[in-house]
Motif scaffolding. Structure first.
Motif, short mmCIF file in Angstrom:
data_model
loop_
_atom_site.label_atom_id
_atom_site.label_comp_id
_atom_site.label_asym_id
_atom_site.label_seq_id
_atom_site.Cartn_x
_atom_site.Cartn_y
_atom_site.Cartn_z
N MET A 1 0.14 18.70 -91.51
CA MET A 1 -1.06 17.89 -91.45
C MET A 1 -0.80 16.47 -91.94
N LEU A 2 -0.13 16.33 -93.07
CA LEU A 2 0.13 15.01 -93.61
C LEU A 2 1.05 14.22 -92.68
N ALA A 3 2.06 14.88 -92.13
CA ALA A 3 2.96 14.19 -91.20
C ALA A 3 2.19 13.68 -89.99
N ARG A 4 1.28 14.47 -89.47
CA ARG A 4 0.48 14.05 -88.32
C ARG A 4 -0.35 12.81 -88.67
N ALA A 5 -0.97 12.83 -89.83
CA ALA A 5 -1.77 11.68 -90.26
C ALA A 5 -0.89 10.44 -90.43
N PHE A 6 0.29 10.61 -91.03
CA PHE A 6 1.19 9.48 -91.21
C PHE A 6 1.62 8.92 -89.86
N PHE A 7 1.99 9.79 -88.94
CA PHE A 7 2.46 9.29 -87.65
C PHE A 7 1.35 8.64 -86.83
N THR A 8 0.11 9.00 -87.07
CA THR A 8 -1.02 8.29 -86.46
C THR A 8 -1.09 6.87 -87.04
N PHE A 9 -0.95 6.76 -88.35
CA PHE A 9 -0.92 5.47 -89.02
C PHE A 9 0.26 4.64 -88.53
N ASN A 10 1.43 5.24 -88.46
CA ASN A 10 2.63 4.55 -88.01
C ASN A 10 2.48 4.09 -86.56
N ALA A 11 1.81 4.88 -85.74
CA ALA A 11 1.59 4.49 -84.35
C ALA A 11 0.77 3.21 -84.27
N HIS A 12 -0.18 3.04 -85.18
CA HIS A 12 -0.93 1.77 -85.20
C HIS A 12 0.03 0.62 -85.48
N ALA A 13 0.86 0.77 -86.49
CA ALA A 13 1.79 -0.30 -86.86
C ALA A 13 2.72 -0.64 -85.69
N LEU A 14 3.03 0.34 -84.90
CA LEU A 14 3.95 0.13 -83.79
C LEU A 14 3.26 -0.31 -82.50
N LEU A 15 2.10 0.25 -82.20
CA LEU A 15 1.52 0.07 -80.87
C LEU A 15 0.25 -0.76 -80.80
N THR A 16 -0.56 -0.76 -81.84
CA THR A 16 -1.84 -1.46 -81.75
C THR A 16 -2.02 -2.54 -82.81
N THR A 17 -0.94 -2.94 -83.44
CA THR A 17 -0.98 -3.99 -84.43
C THR A 17 -1.44 -5.31 -83.82
N THR A 18 -1.99 -6.16 -84.63
CA THR A 18 -2.36 -7.51 -84.17
C THR A 18 -1.17 -8.46 -84.20
N LEU A 19 -0.09 -8.05 -84.82
CA LEU A 19 1.12 -8.87 -84.88
C LEU A 19 1.80 -8.90 -83.52
N SER A 20 2.54 -9.95 -83.26
CA SER A 20 3.34 -9.98 -82.03
C SER A 20 4.47 -8.96 -82.17
N GLU A 21 5.02 -8.54 -81.04
CA GLU A 21 6.14 -7.61 -81.09
C GLU A 21 7.28 -8.20 -81.90
N ARG A 22 7.54 -9.48 -81.72
CA ARG A 22 8.61 -10.16 -82.45
C ARG A 22 8.36 -10.10 -83.96
N GLN A 23 7.15 -10.44 -84.38
CA GLN A 23 6.83 -10.38 -85.80
C GLN A 23 6.98 -8.97 -86.35
N ARG A 24 6.47 -8.01 -85.62
CA ARG A 24 6.56 -6.61 -86.04
C ARG A 24 8.01 -6.19 -86.23
N GLU A 25 8.85 -6.52 -85.26
CA GLU A 25 10.25 -6.09 -85.34
C GLU A 25 11.01 -6.80 -86.45
N ILE A 26 10.70 -8.05 -86.70
CA ILE A 26 11.32 -8.76 -87.83
C ILE A 26 10.98 -8.05 -89.14
N LEU A 27 9.72 -7.68 -89.30
CA LEU A 27 9.30 -6.96 -90.51
C LEU A 27 10.03 -5.62 -90.63
N ILE A 28 10.04 -4.85 -89.55
CA ILE A 28 10.63 -3.52 -89.58
C ILE A 28 12.13 -3.58 -89.87
N LEU A 29 12.83 -4.50 -89.22
CA LEU A 29 14.27 -4.59 -89.45
C LEU A 29 14.58 -5.06 -90.86
N ARG A 30 13.72 -5.90 -91.45
CA ARG A 30 13.96 -6.30 -92.84
C ARG A 30 13.77 -5.12 -93.78
#
Length: 138
Positions: A1-30
């Motif tokens: 259950m917790l993993a499912r909730a986390f991956f829903t949250f993570n999906a927002h960070a990856l797919l529906t964020t307001t950040l540009s893809e470039r900004q998102r990837e810079i953050l993630i790689l750092r």
């Protein structure tokens, strides 16, 4: 259950964020760099390239916000990751630069993206999840 909730949250960070893809990837790689998460690095270096981050910039992510390839906003994004990971908060001087270019939703997405990938890096390293053969590591 917790993993499912986390991956829903993570999906927002990856797919529906307001950040540009470039900004998102810079953050993630750092985050991947600071947490030595080869798995996150390997998965996201390709996504970063697709988002317009070139190989010199990818190398600059490891060098951090002082690398000469960054504009002021991108340097501040990298500093924000460093500060969140080290201190749990973005310093005022970094916040001023971010807030001049980003609205409140973007700022929240910066924090949540770093937090999501920090947590993911902890999980992947703790479970010793290995990267696939042929992937690029840190």
């Amino acid at each position: 259950m917790l993993a499912r909730a986390f991956f829903t949250f993570n999906a927002h960070a990856l797919l529906t964020t307001t950040l540009s893809e470039r900004q998102r990837e810079i953050l993630i790689l750092r985050v991947a760099t600071l947490r030595q998460s080869s798995y996150v690095w390997a998965e996201h270096v390709f996504m970063a390239r697709d988002a317009g981050v070139n190989d010199d910039e990818i190398a600059g992510i490891a060098r951090g916000p002082g690398a000469p390839c960054w504009d002021p906003l991108e340097a501040a994004l990298l500093r924000a990751v460093d500060e969140l990971v080290a201190d749990g908060a973005i310093r005022d001087s970094t916040w001023v630069v971010l807030a001049a270019a980003l609205d409140v939703q973007h700022l929240m997405d910066v924090i949540f993206t770093v937090g999501a990938y920090e947590t993911l890096a902890w999980m992947l390293r703790s479970f010793a999840v290995s990267i696939e053969a042929g992937s690029t590591s840190i």
